[in-house]
Design an enzyme around this catalytic site. Structure first.
Site, PDB file in Angstrom:
ATOM      1  N   LEU A  98      52.761  39.194   9.371  1.00 48.23           N
ATOM      2  CA  LEU A  98      52.418  38.187  10.378  1.00 48.23           C
ATOM      3  C   LEU A  98      50.950  38.233  10.784  1.00 48.23           C
ATOM      4  O   LEU A  98      50.375  37.202  11.129  1.00 48.23           O
ATOM      5  CB  LEU A  98      53.290  38.378  11.629  1.00 48.23           C
ATOM      6  CG  LEU A  98      54.799  38.204  11.440  1.00 48.23           C
ATOM      7  CD1 LEU A  98      55.533  38.478  12.744  1.00 48.23           C
ATOM      8  CD2 LEU A  98      55.118  36.802  10.933  1.00 48.23           C
ATOM      9  N   GLY A  99      50.357  39.370  10.784  1.00 48.70           N
ATOM     10  CA  GLY A  99      48.963  39.484  11.199  1.00 48.70           C
ATOM     11  C   GLY A  99      48.537  40.931  11.243  1.00 48.70           C
ATOM     12  O   GLY A  99      49.305  41.851  10.953  1.00 48.70           O
ATOM     13  N   GLY A 101      46.279  43.669  13.706  1.00 48.93           N
ATOM     14  CA  GLY A 101      45.612  43.943  14.963  1.00 48.93           C
ATOM     15  C   GLY A 101      44.485  44.939  14.801  1.00 48.93           C
ATOM     16  O   GLY A 101      44.009  45.205  13.701  1.00 48.93           O
ATOM     17  N   GLY A 102      44.049  45.493  15.938  1.00 51.24           N
ATOM     18  CA  GLY A 102      42.954  46.439  15.883  1.00 51.24           C
ATOM     19  C   GLY A 102      43.317  47.732  15.188  1.00 51.24           C
ATOM     20  O   GLY A 102      42.520  48.299  14.454  1.00 51.24           O
ATOM     21  N   PHE A 103      44.537  48.212  15.394  1.00 47.22           N
ATOM     22  CA  PHE A 103      44.947  49.484  14.800  1.00 47.22           C
ATOM     23  C   PHE A 103      46.339  49.381  14.199  1.00 47.22           C
ATOM     24  O   PHE A 103      47.139  50.302  14.295  1.00 47.22           O
ATOM     25  CB  PHE A 103      44.915  50.601  15.852  1.00 47.22           C
ATOM     26  CG  PHE A 103      43.540  50.933  16.310  1.00 47.22           C
ATOM     27  CD1 PHE A 103      42.752  51.802  15.601  1.00 47.22           C
ATOM     28  CD2 PHE A 103      43.018  50.345  17.444  1.00 47.22           C
ATOM     29  CE1 PHE A 103      41.468  52.106  16.016  1.00 47.22           C
ATOM     30  CE2 PHE A 103      41.742  50.640  17.870  1.00 47.22           C
ATOM     31  CZ  PHE A 103      40.967  51.527  17.152  1.00 47.22           C
ATOM     32  N   GLY A 104      46.663  48.264  13.560  1.00 47.20           N
ATOM     33  CA  GLY A 104      47.955  48.165  12.908  1.00 47.20           C
ATOM     34  C   GLY A 104      48.261  46.763  12.448  1.00 47.20           C
ATOM     35  O   GLY A 104      47.692  45.785  12.942  1.00 47.20           O
ATOM     36  N   SER A 105      49.184  46.668  11.473  1.00 45.96           N
ATOM     37  CA  SER A 105      49.642  45.384  10.943  1.00 45.96           C
ATOM     38  C   SER A 105      51.004  45.057  11.529  1.00 45.96           C
ATOM     39  O   SER A 105      51.804  45.954  11.823  1.00 45.96           O
ATOM     40  CB  SER A 105      49.721  45.433   9.416  1.00 45.96           C
ATOM     41  OG  SER A 105      48.456  45.722   8.856  1.00 45.96           O
ATOM     42  N   VAL A 106      51.281  43.760  11.679  1.00 48.84           N
ATOM     43  CA  VAL A 106      52.528  43.285  12.275  1.00 48.84           C
ATOM     44  C   VAL A 106      53.333  42.580  11.189  1.00 48.84           C
ATOM     45  O   VAL A 106      52.798  41.744  10.446  1.00 48.84           O
ATOM     46  CB  VAL A 106      52.251  42.338  13.458  1.00 48.84           C
ATOM     47  CG1 VAL A 106      53.558  41.907  14.112  1.00 48.84           C
ATOM     48  CG2 VAL A 106      51.345  43.016  14.479  1.00 48.84           C
ATOM     49  N   ASP A 223      42.117  44.720  28.142  1.00 50.92           N
ATOM     50  CA  ASP A 223      41.718  44.012  26.912  1.00 50.92           C
ATOM     51  C   ASP A 223      42.358  42.627  26.885  1.00 50.92           C
ATOM     52  O   ASP A 223      43.046  42.268  25.934  1.00 50.92           O
ATOM     53  CB  ASP A 223      42.113  44.820  25.683  1.00 50.92           C
ATOM     54  CG  ASP A 223      41.377  44.363  24.424  1.00 50.92           C
ATOM     55  OD1 ASP A 223      40.371  43.638  24.566  1.00 50.92           O
ATOM     56  OD2 ASP A 223      41.806  44.718  23.313  1.00 50.92           O
TER      57      ASP A 223
END
Length: 683
Positions: A98-99, A101-106, A223
């Site tokens: 799906l996408g 992030g800063g420190f991981g994939s979803v 954030d």
């Protein structure tokens, strides 16, 4: 016939043990011992594995989460097995991605048994950084406080892979992904409706209000940005990604915010700085005791004598006849004779003298926090009161030497009428100010020449466009003002039309540049201005560039007002449909709008707020649009104390409270009573 006696029964003889039987028993004994030892070793290995497994689970899940697992608040956060999540995501394939992030994939996880779809975030810990693991533990520890709000993304579970060091978080699935993807990338048709955007803004405000006013203890997100705002199937906004969130401690107060206000005040640090700035002693004649005591911030140092003899008497004035006092001065004096007393900006040493004071009446009045040098070797003294006793000889000698330097040869010229003395004091004051100004100007010009040489070297080396943007951030405000002053009015006007938008971004981050010059070079190198105009997060600071508040940059302390500032930037992005920093190869008119915050402030000063609204929006409510922009500008004020709370913002958006007014500095027509006094003296 004689009877015969039967012979007695003789027991059968036992066979004697042979040597072979003893040897057989000796062979079976080691086998029994070996079997028992093997069984004991196997049992020890099993117990060790069980203990290791338990310790590993405790390390994966936070201790407070394990200890409170029996409470009803934790029943929703369950532990998933890694194999189960791997099957649900098709081994984390690209089709379910799906996408990132800063420190991981979803990834999207489909469970056939329940028929539900969940979002799985795999924390990246392969790079050797502990940031992903910190965010994993942080979100787990905050999950118990985030239950019960429809405006916050729910954390449903977690998992871990011992072999691959995979830390996984399981959330509810948000069908329309993030606000940044829907508004700025895909440009969804549903978001072209103004009512939908206004509902999203209200949902975000209610979510932050839940964190600040409903959670106990208070949670500061840290954030807030479009990529952390997720949209469900009905485009309802929810706040997610609490990896950088912090819990506000009980002893945390607003003292740091008040310190930011105190920095703007002109406070004299010590007497040494006063002497270096003034290098003079101004003599003023006064016939009364019209001395006004005000706040410690307006302290000057004066040598004051009371009038005892008649004005007609003439007597010599010696340094020993002077009483030392800490004199407070107001800009507007109480009497005309006090008009020549220096202002706090000049911080001069005034000598108010007259005749007839005996040495025994000398007193030391301590009325300021900056009187430490008067009390050296004096056993502390009584703070805030009148101190009796003799003053140190070296202090009196210093005062006498300073007075003798400026005393005229003729006493008649010195003791004159009040008007003449005041004019003389003004002339001396102007003359003595010239030297520090000229010295400052020479040093400043040298600094400008050094900067010009560095810029020429950079141009010769052929730096990229990113380095030129970095030089905008490092541009000195004083240097630019002096350079603009040397230009003629036409060139200065053309330059201001291009550079005004840069001042907003550099001004918001000026505090960061001033605090950590040595560390900022690495920090600003991490700012990635992409082709799309987006700005990525930096690992050296908490938050995201262009969304982070100026007071918490460079690792500063987080507060609720930091989230308020980020919400103001997010509100401008939502209304305008633009990124906060969007540099494209467009005409010059679009280039001037690259900095969204500066553009909004410029439009507010010109009274053209509606020009900020996205042109693709249909069925626009102009009153609501102006309301959103006004709230955003209130949130973007530099002083955290002046920013509204999220509770007040929700009341403004819902119509409970009255519509707010623009901040004074952004008002297109300032009122007549301008609070700032002009520094130009009346002739």
């Amino acid at each position: 016939m004689p009877s015969r006696l039967s012979p007695p029964d003789i027991p059968p003889l036992q066979p004697t043990p042979t040597v072979s039987d003893g040897h057989h028993r000796f062979q079976t004994l080691p086998l029994i011992i070996a079997g028992s030892l093997t069984l004991t070793g196997v049992l020890l290995i099993l117990v060790t594995l069980l203990i290791y497994r338990r310790l590993y689970r405790n390390r994966t899940a936070p201790s407070d989460l394990i200890s409170n697992s029996k409470s009803p608040q934790h029943y929703q956060c369950r532990r998933f097995s890694y194999s189960q999540l791997r099957r649900a995501t098709n081994s984390f394939s690209e089709s379910t991605h799906l996408g990132h992030g800063g420190f991981g994939s979803v990834y999207k996880a489909d469970f056939p048994s329940g028929g539900d779809s969940l979002a799985v975030k795999v924390m990246d810990t392969s790079a050797g950084s502990l940031q992903g693991e910190r965010e994993f533990h942080n979100e787990l520890s905050l999950s118990s406080h985030l239950i019960g709000s429809p405006h916050v993304v729910s954390l449903l579970g977690f998992s871990s892979d011992r072999r691959g060091r995979k830390l996984i978080l399981v959330y509810e699935l948000m069908a329309n992904r993030s606000l940044q993807d829907a508004l700025l990338d895909r440009k969804c048709v549903e978001l072209m409706d103004w009512n939908k955007r206004f509902e999203i803004a209200t949902d975000i405000a209610k979510g932050i209000e839940f964190l600040h006013h409903c959670c106990d203890p208070i949670i500061i997100h840290g954030d807030i940005k479009p990529s952390n705002i997720l949209l469900d199937s009905d485009f309802k906004a929810k706040i997610g990604d609490f990896g950088l969130a912090r819990v506000k401690s009980e002893d945390f107060d607003t003292r740091i915010l008040i310190e930011e206000e105190d920095k703007s005040k002109d406070v004299v640090e010590d007497n040494g700085s006063i002497l270096e700035e003034t290098e003079s002693v101004i003599t003023v004649f006064e016939e009364g005791n019209n001395v006004v005591n005000l706040s410690p911030e307006t302290c000057g140092i004066s040598v004051l004598t009371e009038t005892v003899a008649s004005p007609g008497e003439k007597s010599g004035l010696s340094p020993e006849n002077c009483a030392v006092s800490i004199l407070t001065v107001e800009v507007g004096a109480a009497s005309p004779a006090m008009a020549s007393i220096p202002s706090p900006e000049t911080c001069a040493i005034s000598v108010l003298t007259d005749t007839g004071l005996s040495p025994e009446s000398s007193k030391l009045k301590v009325g300021s926090k900056r009187d430490w040098w008067w009390k050296q070797d004096n056993n502390g003294g009584s703070r805030g009161g009148i101190e009796s006793g003799s003053v140190k000889d070296y202090v009196m000698e210093w005062i006498g030497s300073e007075i003798k330097k400026e005393r005229p040869s003729n006493n008649k010229e010195w003791i004159n009428n009040g008007d003449g003395s005041s004019s003389v004091s003004k002339k001396k004051k102007k003359e003595k100010k010239r030297k520090p100004r000229e010295w400052w100007k020479e040093e400043f010009c040298e600094e400008l020449t050094r900067k010009k040489r560095k810029k020429k070297k950079k141009k010769k080396r052929g730096l990229s466009s990113i380095s030129s943007i970095d030089s905008w951030f490092h541009r000195d405000d004083g240097a630019s003002s002096v350079h603009d002053h040397n230009l003629n009015p036409t060139k200065r006007k053309k330059r201001n039309s291009i550079d005004w938008w840069v001042d907003g971004l550099s001004g918001e981050l000026k505090s960061v540049m001033g605090k950590k010059n040595s560390q900022d070079s690495g920090l600003w190198c991490d700012v990635n201005v992409q082709k799309s105009g987006g700005v990525s997060s930096t690992p050296s600071m908490r938050g995201t560039v262009c969304y982070i508040a100026p007071e918490c940059g460079g690792g500063g302390v987080l507060s609720e007002k930091c989230d308020v500032y980020s919400f103001g930037v997010l509100l401008l992005v939502l209304v305008s449909g633009r990124r906060p920093l969007q540099v494209t190869a467009s005409p010059m008119s679009e280039f001037e709008r690259a900095n969204l915050i500066s553009w909004a402030k410029q439009l507010a000063c010109n009274g053209k707020l509606l020009e900020l609204v996205d042109k693709s929006i249909h069925s626009l409510e102009k009153e609501q649009a102006v309301l959103c922009i006004t709230i955003a500008l209130l949130c973007l004020q530099r002083s955290p104390v002046k920013r509204p709370t999220m509770k007040e913002i929700v009341e403004m958006l819902s119509g409970v409270s009255e519509p707010p007014h623009l901040p004074f500095e952004f008002s297109p027509s300032p009122p007549m009573g301008f609070p700032f006094k002009s520094r130009k003296k009346a002739r």
